[in-house]
Design a protein around this motif. Structure first.
Motif, PDB file in Angstrom:
ATOM      1  N   ARG A 434     -12.512   3.117  11.987  1.00  0.00           N
ATOM      2  CA  ARG A 434     -13.356   2.006  12.396  1.00  0.00           C
ATOM      3  C   ARG A 434     -14.338   1.646  11.291  1.00  0.00           C
ATOM      4  N   PHE A 435     -14.286   0.390  10.864  1.00  0.00           N
ATOM      5  CA  PHE A 435     -15.213  -0.144   9.876  1.00  0.00           C
ATOM      6  C   PHE A 435     -15.889  -1.354  10.502  1.00  0.00           C
ATOM      7  N   GLY A 436     -17.125  -1.144  10.994  1.00  0.00           N
ATOM      8  CA  GLY A 436     -17.760  -2.195  11.759  1.00  0.00           C
ATOM      9  C   GLY A 436     -16.952  -2.462  13.011  1.00  0.00           C
ATOM     10  N   HIS A 437     -16.561  -3.719  13.220  1.00  0.00           N
ATOM     11  CA  HIS A 437     -15.738  -4.044  14.390  1.00  0.00           C
ATOM     12  C   HIS A 437     -14.250  -3.877  14.122  1.00  0.00           C
ATOM     13  N   ASP A 438     -13.877  -3.694  12.860  1.00  0.00           N
ATOM     14  CA  ASP A 438     -12.460  -3.586  12.503  1.00  0.00           C
ATOM     15  C   ASP A 438     -11.872  -2.259  12.953  1.00  0.00           C
ATOM     16  N   LEU A 439     -10.716  -2.322  13.601  1.00  0.00           N
ATOM     17  CA  LEU A 439      -9.941  -1.139  13.958  1.00  0.00           C
ATOM     18  C   LEU A 439      -8.711  -1.112  13.069  1.00  0.00           C
ATOM     19  N   LEU A 440      -8.650  -0.121  12.175  1.00  0.00           N
ATOM     20  CA  LEU A 440      -7.563  -0.029  11.208  1.00  0.00           C
ATOM     21  C   LEU A 440      -6.659   1.125  11.609  1.00  0.00           C
ATOM     22  N   VAL A 441      -5.384   0.823  11.845  1.00  0.00           N
ATOM     23  CA  VAL A 441      -4.442   1.821  12.299  1.00  0.00           C
ATOM     24  C   VAL A 441      -3.460   2.151  11.182  1.00  0.00           C
ATOM     25  N   PRO A 442      -3.225   3.443  10.888  1.00  0.00           N
ATOM     26  CA  PRO A 442      -2.219   3.806   9.885  1.00  0.00           C
ATOM     27  C   PRO A 442      -0.862   3.250  10.299  1.00  0.00           C
ATOM     28  N   THR A 443      -0.241   2.525   9.386  1.00  0.00           N
ATOM     29  CA  THR A 443       1.011   1.836   9.679  1.00  0.00           C
ATOM     30  C   THR A 443       2.009   2.108   8.567  1.00  0.00           C
ATOM     31  N   HIS A 444       3.198   2.523   8.954  1.00  0.00           N
ATOM     32  CA  HIS A 444       4.263   2.775   7.986  1.00  0.00           C
ATOM     33  C   HIS A 444       5.107   1.515   7.827  1.00  0.00           C
ATOM     34  N   ILE A 445       5.360   1.157   6.576  1.00  0.00           N
ATOM     35  CA  ILE A 445       6.292   0.066   6.265  1.00  0.00           C
ATOM     36  C   ILE A 445       7.309   0.627   5.283  1.00  0.00           C
ATOM     37  N   GLY A 446       8.531   0.777   5.739  1.00  0.00           N
ATOM     38  CA  GLY A 446       9.543   1.363   4.873  1.00  0.00           C
ATOM     39  C   GLY A 446       9.262   2.828   4.613  1.00  0.00           C
ATOM     40  N   ASN A 447       9.591   3.266   3.415  1.00  0.00           N
ATOM     41  CA  ASN A 447       9.445   4.679   3.064  1.00  0.00           C
ATOM     42  C   ASN A 447       8.242   4.966   2.171  1.00  0.00           C
ATOM     43  N   VAL A 448       7.305   4.038   2.088  1.00  0.00           N
ATOM     44  CA  VAL A 448       6.113   4.248   1.257  1.00  0.00           C
ATOM     45  C   VAL A 448       5.022   4.876   2.117  1.00  0.00           C
ATOM     46  N   PRO A 449       3.995   5.461   1.479  1.00  0.00           N
ATOM     47  CA  PRO A 449       2.887   6.040   2.260  1.00  0.00           C
ATOM     48  C   PRO A 449       2.276   5.003   3.189  1.00  0.00           C
ATOM     49  N   SER A 450       1.729   5.473   4.304  1.00  0.00           N
ATOM     50  CA  SER A 450       1.192   4.569   5.322  1.00  0.00           C
ATOM     51  C   SER A 450       0.066   3.706   4.759  1.00  0.00           C
ATOM     52  N   LYS A 451      -0.061   2.512   5.314  1.00  0.00           N
ATOM     53  CA  LYS A 451      -1.118   1.572   4.958  1.00  0.00           C
ATOM     54  C   LYS A 451      -2.008   1.359   6.176  1.00  0.00           C
ATOM     55  N   LEU A 452      -3.176   0.764   5.957  1.00  0.00           N
ATOM     56  CA  LEU A 452      -4.084   0.470   7.049  1.00  0.00           C
ATOM     57  C   LEU A 452      -3.943  -0.988   7.461  1.00  0.00           C
ATOM     58  N   PHE A 453      -3.554  -1.206   8.720  1.00  0.00           N
ATOM     59  CA  PHE A 453      -3.398  -2.544   9.274  1.00  0.00           C
ATOM     60  C   PHE A 453      -4.470  -2.783  10.329  1.00  0.00           C
ATOM     61  N   LEU A 454      -4.996  -3.992  10.348  1.00  0.00           N
ATOM     62  CA  LEU A 454      -6.014  -4.380  11.309  1.00  0.00           C
ATOM     63  C   LEU A 454      -5.360  -4.783  12.629  1.00  0.00           C
ATOM     64  N   VAL A 455      -5.850  -4.228  13.722  1.00  0.00           N
ATOM     65  CA  VAL A 455      -5.394  -4.621  15.059  1.00  0.00           C
ATOM     66  C   VAL A 455      -6.092  -5.927  15.410  1.00  0.00           C
ATOM     67  N   ASP A 456      -5.340  -7.033  15.477  1.00  0.00           N
ATOM     68  CA  ASP A 456      -5.956  -8.362  15.541  1.00  0.00           C
ATOM     69  C   ASP A 456      -5.234  -9.263  16.534  1.00  0.00           C
ATOM     70  N   THR A 457      -5.711  -9.278  17.767  1.00  0.00           N
ATOM     71  CA  THR A 457      -5.102 -10.144  18.780  1.00  0.00           C
ATOM     72  C   THR A 457      -5.385 -11.617  18.528  1.00  0.00           C
ATOM     73  N   GLY A 458      -6.343 -11.921  17.650  1.00  0.00           N
ATOM     74  CA  GLY A 458      -6.648 -13.314  17.329  1.00  0.00           C
ATOM     75  C   GLY A 458      -5.709 -13.918  16.315  1.00  0.00           C
ATOM     76  N   ALA A 459      -4.943 -13.078  15.616  1.00  0.00           N
ATOM     77  CA  ALA A 459      -3.949 -13.564  14.666  1.00  0.00           C
ATOM     78  C   ALA A 459      -2.636 -13.763  15.413  1.00  0.00           C
TER      79      ALA A 459
END
Length: 562
Positions: A434-459
């Motif tokens: 959690r960074f301020g109001h941002d909720l960043l969830v570890p997300t895997h894309i392919g076989n690279v190390p996980s990235k942080l994606f924002l949970v965003d129902t407004g997008a």
């Protein structure tokens, strides 16, 4: 045919405090007295002068001084570490990373390892950064920035008691460091904070224009609220502590759903506000505020996605806010000085319910709010909306934050900031950052190390940064895609080929993803945001969010799991 993809992100400028510069010299290890603020003193060397320039925000001049010192002392860990941090302030992460690696190749040093870990933190490599900070601290080497880095790590995972202890250790070791002051100010009461900010604004600091405006607005807000001691702080006044309310369908046309909203009554005037996990607080347009009779108490600016800069807004106090069966009184809201908020009446960020367990049941189109599990030894607490650090007295013990840490209800059984509590029924939840109001969830894309994606129902759509996309697939410019947000239109938009996203217990295949530069948002948050989990994915899920403990649970509706 033009395809429109709108991203809604509203950053509340009033609550952001960053880059504060204070008075004690680096050689003085005594804690600063609240209310004192003046420039960092130089020891007369090029290194000392570089530190002073850094504290003033003269980053280019600081770089020259660090480089001058390195000509005399080419293996100086302090000079290299200073260079790394200066380039991080300039948001040149690649340059900072290169210098850190180059310096460590020449000479291993705890100070350089800490500086490299700070780069890792900005790159979103949190596990690697945390291990390095912990190793340095456990070695007994007294590096203030190791404690600072660990404090930021702890805050991001809701370990607030631990974070406070780490920042106090950092401040004891180096009370003059402006980066440490930036975090240490969160431990002060509102009256002490006002005195510090007044002196800091009047003196030298290393803020950019946006940060300086944020600090000035926040200071004015604190002063105005301090004058209103006869007005009680934002609080829940209805007897119920839980509620269920229907979500409102928001349509682009009769056949296409663009998101869900909530029916919100502000001073008796009802509006449908877009329910947005990527926004903060309540943000409405000028017309809604006028109808609700919300008057301005302080000017501010809001911003988010887009390349047209921040927009004018102001903060007002709503006497009454009703959502479902809950009613709150005397709560701050923001008003955008325009006729619409990215085509909507306004936004309601789910972080305003951070003192509740938030259940977004999109398949059943319901919002449910309930009490969070009690921590061991915790008694009843007074529930409230997230109220942008609505402090009015000196009785708080520093648990409220101006940047990365949320406002907590004050329990009667426990005092001060608390570390996260994972209740037995939440052990299957996913840890988020959690960074301020941002909720960043570890997300895997392919076989690279996980990235942080924002949970965003407004997008509306899932999206990814071009740099992250290029690690696993092809990226090409897409002139037909329009991305808009609070700060207007994004200049360059790309399309990324097929990608599989895995987060929590969810795995989703995307035939194509929108890509655009997320660097401005990452720079603002202080950590790499590699993409967004948008409404097209989240609408299939029953989502439970525990903001207090930085936990989230995703459950896919059986209708979508086939």
């Amino acid at each position: 045919m033009i395809r429109a993809f709108r991203v809604y992100l509203a950053y509340i400028a009033v609550g952001l405090i960053a880059g504060l510069s204070f008075s004690q010299s680096a050689s003085n290890n005594a804690p600063a007295a609240a209310g004192s603020a003046s420039p960092v003193l130089s020891d007369g060397s090029a290194l000392g002068e570089a530190r002073v320039l850094y504290g003033k925000g003269a980053f280019d001049a600081a770089i020259e001084k660090y480089q001058t010192f390195l000509k005399e002392r080419p293996d100086s860990p302090d000079a290299f570490a200073g260079l790394v941090r200066t380039y991080l302030k300039l948001h040149d992460v690649d340059k900072a990373s290169g210098i850190a690696e180059q310096a460590l190749a020449q000479k291993d040093s705890p100070r350089l390892r800490v500086a490299r870990a700070e780069v890792w933190f900005r790159q979103g490599k949190l596990a690697e950064a945390e291990k390095e900070f912990v190793d340095i601290i456990n070695s007994g080497y007294p590096d203030a920035h190791a404690y600072l880095g660990l404090a930021r790590e702890r805050r991001a995972i809701a370990m607030y008691k631990s974070a406070k202890r780490m920042i106090e250790m950092a401040h004891q070791l180096d009370p003059a460091d402006p980066d440490i002051q930036e975090q240490w100010i969160d431990t002060l009461s509102s009256s002490e904070r006002i005195r510090y900010l007044e002196k800091s604004l009047a003196g030298d600091n290393n803020w950019d224009a946006d940060r300086r405006a944020n600090v000035a607005s926040y200071l004015e807000y604190l002063k105005e609220r301090a004058k209103q001691r006869n007005l009680s702080p934002c609080r829940l006044v209805s007897k119920t502590t839980s509620t269920e309310t229907p979500m409102v369908r928001l349509l682009t046309d009769p056949q296409h759903l663009r998101g869900y909203g909530l029916r919100v009554s502000i001073n008796g005037h009802e509006s449908n506000l877009l329910l947005d996990t990527g926004a903060s607080g309540i943000l409405v347009n000028r017309l809604i505020a006028e109808k609700a009779g919300v008057s301005k108490i302080v000017e501010t600016k809001v911003g988010g996605i887009g390349n047209q800069g921040r927009r004018n807004a102001f903060v007002g106090i709503a006497g009454s806010i009703k959502i479902g069966e809950l009613e709150f009184q005397n709560c701050p809201i923001e008003i955008m000085d325009s006729r619409s908020v990215v085509g909507e009446d306004g936004l309601i960020g789910t972080d305003i319910f951070e003192n509740f367990l938030v259940n977004l049941d999109f398949p059943k189109e319901k919002l449910r709010l309930s009490e969070l599990p009690k921590r061991p030894g915790e008694a009843e607490s007074e529930l409230a909306l997230n109220n942008m650090n609505d402090q009015q007295d000196d009785s708080d013990s520093g648990e409220q934050s101006t940047e990365n840490k949320p406002t907590e209800a004050k329990p009667t059984g426990l005092s001060g900031p608390q570390d996260r509590y994972v209740a037995p029924e939440m052990r299957s939840y996913t840890t988020v950052y959690r960074f301020g109001h941002d909720l960043l969830v570890p997300t895997h894309i392919g076989n690279v190390p996980s990235k942080l994606f924002l949970v965003d129902t407004g997008a509306l759509m899932n999206s990814i940064s071009p740099s992250a996309a290029r690690e696993i697939t092809k990226v090409h410019e897409d002139n037909d895609m329009i991305v808009k947000g609070i700060s207007g239109r994004v200049d360059k938009v790309y399309s990324a080929s097929k990608a599989v996203l895995q987060f929590g217990h969810i795995r989703q295949e995307n035939q194509e993803m929108t890509a655009f530069d997320t660097k401005p948002l990452s720079d603002s948050a202080g950590i790499e945001i590699s993409g967004f989990l948008g409404f097209v994915t989240l609408r299939m899920l029953d989502i439970k969010i525990d903001y207090r403990d930085a936990l989230i649970n995703f459950e896919i509706d059986p209708r979508f799991s086939r």
